[in-house]
Write a protein that holds these residues in place. Structure first.
Motif, PDB file in Angstrom:
ATOM      1  N   SER A   1     -16.095  24.501 -12.632  1.00 45.76           N
ATOM      2  CA  SER A   1     -16.503  23.407 -11.746  1.00 45.76           C
ATOM      3  C   SER A   1     -17.737  23.845 -10.969  1.00 45.76           C
ATOM      4  CB  SER A   1     -15.378  23.039 -10.779  1.00 45.76           C
ATOM      5  OG  SER A   1     -15.234  24.022  -9.780  1.00 45.76           O
ATOM      6  N   VAL A   2     -18.540  22.881 -10.608  1.00 49.77           N
ATOM      7  CA  VAL A   2     -19.725  23.153  -9.800  1.00 49.77           C
ATOM      8  C   VAL A   2     -19.291  23.788  -8.476  1.00 49.77           C
ATOM      9  CG1 VAL A   2     -21.626  22.050  -8.534  1.00 49.77           C
ATOM     10  CG2 VAL A   2     -21.149  21.408 -10.910  1.00 49.77           C
ATOM     11  N   TYR A   3     -18.185  23.329  -7.937  1.00 56.69           N
ATOM     12  CA  TYR A   3     -17.667  23.870  -6.672  1.00 56.69           C
ATOM     13  C   TYR A   3     -17.380  25.365  -6.805  1.00 56.69           C
ATOM     14  CZ  TYR A   3     -14.792  24.456  -2.520  1.00 56.69           C
ATOM     15  OH  TYR A   3     -14.283  24.900  -1.324  1.00 56.69           O
ATOM     16  N   ASP A   4     -16.704  25.765  -7.882  1.00 53.49           N
ATOM     17  CA  ASP A   4     -16.386  27.182  -8.091  1.00 53.49           C
ATOM     18  C   ASP A   4     -17.661  28.017  -8.257  1.00 53.49           C
ATOM     19  OD1 ASP A   4     -13.669  26.699  -7.864  1.00 53.49           O
ATOM     20  OD2 ASP A   4     -13.333  26.608 -10.040  1.00 53.49           O
ATOM     21  N   ALA A   5     -18.650  27.453  -8.948  1.00 50.14           N
ATOM     22  CA  ALA A   5     -19.928  28.161  -9.116  1.00 50.14           C
ATOM     23  C   ALA A   5     -20.609  28.349  -7.769  1.00 50.14           C
ATOM     24  CB  ALA A   5     -20.835  27.387 -10.076  1.00 50.14           C
ATOM     25  N   LEU A   6     -20.581  27.320  -6.934  1.00 52.59           N
ATOM     26  CA  LEU A   6     -21.178  27.429  -5.595  1.00 52.59           C
ATOM     27  C   LEU A   6     -20.448  28.471  -4.746  1.00 52.59           C
ATOM     28  CD1 LEU A   6     -21.777  23.665  -4.817  1.00 52.59           C
ATOM     29  CD2 LEU A   6     -23.537  25.399  -5.194  1.00 52.59           C
ATOM     30  N   ALA A   7     -19.140  28.505  -4.866  1.00 45.78           N
ATOM     31  CA  ALA A   7     -18.358  29.491  -4.118  1.00 45.78           C
ATOM     32  C   ALA A   7     -18.735  30.913  -4.541  1.00 45.78           C
ATOM     33  CB  ALA A   7     -16.861  29.246  -4.323  1.00 45.78           C
ATOM     34  N   LEU A   8     -18.921  31.127  -5.834  1.00 45.94           N
ATOM     35  CA  LEU A   8     -19.328  32.446  -6.339  1.00 45.94           C
ATOM     36  C   LEU A   8     -20.714  32.816  -5.818  1.00 45.94           C
ATOM     37  CD1 LEU A   8     -18.693  34.865  -8.214  1.00 45.94           C
ATOM     38  CD2 LEU A   8     -19.720  33.539 -10.081  1.00 45.94           C
ATOM     39  N   MET A   9     -21.621  31.853  -5.820  1.00 49.00           N
ATOM     40  CA  MET A   9     -22.974  32.097  -5.310  1.00 49.00           C
ATOM     41  C   MET A   9     -22.930  32.450  -3.827  1.00 49.00           C
ATOM     42  SD  MET A   9     -24.878  29.037  -7.421  1.00 49.00           S
ATOM     43  CE  MET A   9     -26.325  28.977  -6.401  1.00 49.00           C
ATOM     44  N   ALA A  10     -22.127  31.740  -3.063  1.00 47.98           N
ATOM     45  CA  ALA A  10     -22.011  32.003  -1.625  1.00 47.98           C
ATOM     46  C   ALA A  10     -21.393  33.373  -1.371  1.00 47.98           C
ATOM     47  CB  ALA A  10     -21.182  30.911  -0.959  1.00 47.98           C
ATOM     48  N   GLU A  11     -20.370  33.716  -2.141  1.00 46.54           N
ATOM     49  CA  GLU A  11     -19.691  35.006  -1.988  1.00 46.54           C
ATOM     50  C   GLU A  11     -20.652  36.174  -2.197  1.00 46.54           C
ATOM     51  OE1 GLU A  11     -16.331  37.605  -4.417  1.00 46.54           O
ATOM     52  OE2 GLU A  11     -16.313  35.414  -4.598  1.00 46.54           O
ATOM     53  N   HIS A  12     -21.577  36.026  -3.137  1.00 41.38           N
ATOM     54  CA  HIS A  12     -22.496  37.114  -3.474  1.00 41.38           C
ATOM     55  C   HIS A  12     -23.903  36.907  -2.921  1.00 41.38           C
ATOM     56  CE1 HIS A  12     -19.671  39.250  -6.067  1.00 41.38           C
ATOM     57  NE2 HIS A  12     -19.247  38.058  -6.434  1.00 41.38           N
ATOM     58  N   ASP A  13     -24.094  35.836  -2.168  1.00 40.88           N
ATOM     59  CA  ASP A  13     -25.376  35.520  -1.534  1.00 40.88           C
ATOM     60  C   ASP A  13     -26.527  35.513  -2.545  1.00 40.88           C
ATOM     61  OD1 ASP A  13     -27.001  34.830   0.634  1.00 40.88           O
ATOM     62  OD2 ASP A  13     -27.490  36.916   1.082  1.00 40.88           O
ATOM     63  N   VAL A  14     -26.335  34.750  -3.620  1.00 41.55           N
ATOM     64  CA  VAL A  14     -27.373  34.586  -4.640  1.00 41.55           C
ATOM     65  C   VAL A  14     -27.707  33.102  -4.789  1.00 41.55           C
ATOM     66  CG1 VAL A  14     -26.736  36.674  -5.918  1.00 41.55           C
ATOM     67  CG2 VAL A  14     -25.723  34.475  -6.568  1.00 41.55           C
ATOM     68  N   GLY A  15     -28.868  32.831  -5.358  1.00 39.96           N
ATOM     69  CA  GLY A  15     -29.332  31.460  -5.507  1.00 39.96           C
ATOM     70  C   GLY A  15     -29.149  30.880  -6.887  1.00 39.96           C
ATOM     71  N   ALA A  16     -28.669  31.695  -7.834  1.00 38.67           N
ATOM     72  CA  ALA A  16     -28.507  31.193  -9.196  1.00 38.67           C
ATOM     73  C   ALA A  16     -27.508  32.049  -9.967  1.00 38.67           C
ATOM     74  CB  ALA A  16     -29.844  31.182  -9.928  1.00 38.67           C
ATOM     75  N   LEU A  17     -26.928  31.431 -10.983  1.00 44.77           N
ATOM     76  CA  LEU A  17     -26.004  32.109 -11.890  1.00 44.77           C
ATOM     77  C   LEU A  17     -26.457  31.846 -13.321  1.00 44.77           C
ATOM     78  CD1 LEU A  17     -22.638  30.829 -10.334  1.00 44.77           C
ATOM     79  CD2 LEU A  17     -23.682  33.082  -9.973  1.00 44.77           C
ATOM     80  N   VAL A  18     -26.233  32.816 -14.188  1.00 43.16           N
ATOM     81  CA  VAL A  18     -26.496  32.612 -15.608  1.00 43.16           C
ATOM     82  C   VAL A  18     -25.255  31.951 -16.198  1.00 43.16           C
ATOM     83  CG1 VAL A  18     -27.070  33.688 -17.811  1.00 43.16           C
ATOM     84  CG2 VAL A  18     -27.933  34.684 -15.688  1.00 43.16           C
ATOM     85  N   VAL A  19     -25.461  30.866 -16.916  1.00 40.70           N
ATOM     86  CA  VAL A  19     -24.357  30.159 -17.575  1.00 40.70           C
ATOM     87  C   VAL A  19     -24.200  30.767 -18.962  1.00 40.70           C
ATOM     88  CG1 VAL A  19     -23.423  27.934 -18.280  1.00 40.70           C
ATOM     89  CG2 VAL A  19     -24.947  28.068 -16.281  1.00 40.70           C
ATOM     90  N   VAL A  20     -23.004  31.300 -19.230  1.00 37.95           N
ATOM     91  CA  VAL A  20     -22.762  32.040 -20.464  1.00 37.95           C
ATOM     92  C   VAL A  20     -21.632  31.391 -21.257  1.00 37.95           C
ATOM     93  CG1 VAL A  20     -22.004  34.263 -21.402  1.00 37.95           C
ATOM     94  CG2 VAL A  20     -23.558  34.204 -19.451  1.00 37.95           C
ATOM     95  N   ALA A  21     -21.882  31.192 -22.554  1.00 36.92           N
ATOM     96  CA  ALA A  21     -20.869  30.700 -23.494  1.00 36.92           C
ATOM     97  C   ALA A  21     -20.882  31.612 -24.710  1.00 36.92           C
ATOM     98  CB  ALA A  21     -21.158  29.262 -23.895  1.00 36.92           C
ATOM     99  N   ASP A  22     -19.724  32.032 -25.133  1.00 32.72           N
ATOM    100  CA  ASP A  22     -19.597  32.933 -26.288  1.00 32.72           C
ATOM    101  C   ASP A  22     -20.462  34.186 -26.125  1.00 32.72           C
ATOM    102  OD1 ASP A  22     -17.799  31.177 -27.580  1.00 32.72           O
ATOM    103  OD2 ASP A  22     -19.495  30.002 -28.357  1.00 32.72           O
ATOM    104  N   GLY A  23     -20.559  34.690 -24.897  1.00 32.86           N
ATOM    105  CA  GLY A  23     -21.299  35.921 -24.626  1.00 32.86           C
ATOM    106  C   GLY A  23     -22.805  35.777 -24.598  1.00 32.86           C
ATOM    107  N   LYS A  24     -23.316  34.555 -24.701  1.00 36.42           N
ATOM    108  CA  LYS A  24     -24.770  34.340 -24.715  1.00 36.42           C
ATOM    109  C   LYS A  24     -25.174  33.388 -23.595  1.00 36.42           C
ATOM    110  CE  LYS A  24     -25.212  34.887 -29.715  1.00 36.42           C
ATOM    111  NZ  LYS A  24     -25.297  36.278 -29.720  1.00 36.42           N
ATOM    112  N   PRO A  25     -26.340  33.657 -22.979  1.00 39.25           N
ATOM    113  CA  PRO A  25     -26.815  32.737 -21.938  1.00 39.25           C
ATOM    114  C   PRO A  25     -27.230  31.398 -22.549  1.00 39.25           C
ATOM    115  CG  PRO A  25     -28.394  34.526 -22.287  1.00 39.25           C
ATOM    116  CD  PRO A  25     -27.229  34.789 -23.177  1.00 39.25           C
ATOM    117  N   VAL A  26     -26.673  30.322 -21.995  1.00 32.24           N
ATOM    118  CA  VAL A  26     -26.985  28.984 -22.502  1.00 32.24           C
ATOM    119  C   VAL A  26     -27.695  28.133 -21.452  1.00 32.24           C
ATOM    120  CG1 VAL A  26     -25.130  28.954 -24.202  1.00 32.24           C
ATOM    121  CG2 VAL A  26     -24.686  28.118 -21.879  1.00 32.24           C
ATOM    122  N   GLY A  27     -27.770  28.641 -20.246  1.00 34.68           N
ATOM    123  CA  GLY A  27     -28.429  27.891 -19.186  1.00 34.68           C
ATOM    124  C   GLY A  27     -28.404  28.655 -17.876  1.00 34.68           C
TER     125      GLY A  27
END
Length: 149
Positions: free
Chosen positions: A26-52
């Motif tokens: 969920s977008v909410y969970d992604a935002l929570a992870l970003m807030a926890e680690h104080d980062v502005g972006a996350l790599v979206v990974v599917a099957d071990g590869k960055p997809v977005g």
């Protein structure tokens, strides 16, 4: 001024930790992870590869402004895709050029199809300032006669 040094040096200075998220999160969970680690972006990974990439900008422009709920949306619905990736051999200049022309702020770094880090525009600026400070110091030493002969 050209910066032909590889970004391998940038990664060596900052480390190779990469925070990732699944496209199905969920977008909410992604935002929570970003807030926890104080980062502005996350790599979206599917099957071990960055997809977005999922960034604060994606959230602001595609969730808040559209009046949608971050708990109901999946990252895949609003991520920036495909992920623009580089290798450790790409130069600082090349990375800055990619970021400028594509209007992006983060580049996952892949080596042999394995993610080995991520560089941000902030990392690039920090490295460039450090390189310029080193050059200025060397020039000052040369001018004042302290330069090693």
């Amino acid at each position: 001024m050209k910066y032909s040094h590889s970004i391998q040096g940038v990664l060596a200075g900052k480390g190779n930790r990469v925070l990732t998220v699944s496209p199905e999160s969920s977008v909410y969970d992604a935002l929570a992870l970003m807030a926890e680690h104080d980062v502005g972006a996350l790599v979206v990974v599917a099957d071990g590869k960055p997809v977005g990439m999922f960034s604060e900008r994606d959230y602001a422009r595609k969730v808040i402004l559209l009046g949608k709920s971050s708990k109901q949306l999946r990252v895949r619905e609003i991520m920036t895709s495909p992920a623009q990736c580089v290798t450790p051999k790409n130069t600082v200049d090349e990375c800055m050029s990619i970021m400028t022309h594509r209007r992006i702020r983060h580049l996952p770094v892949l080596e042999d199809e394995r993610m080995v880090g991520i560089v941000s525009i902030g990392d690039m600026v920090k490295w460039i300032i450090s390189a310029q400070e080193d050059t200025i110091g060397q020039l000052e030493n040369y001018i004042t006669g302290k330069y090693p002969a």
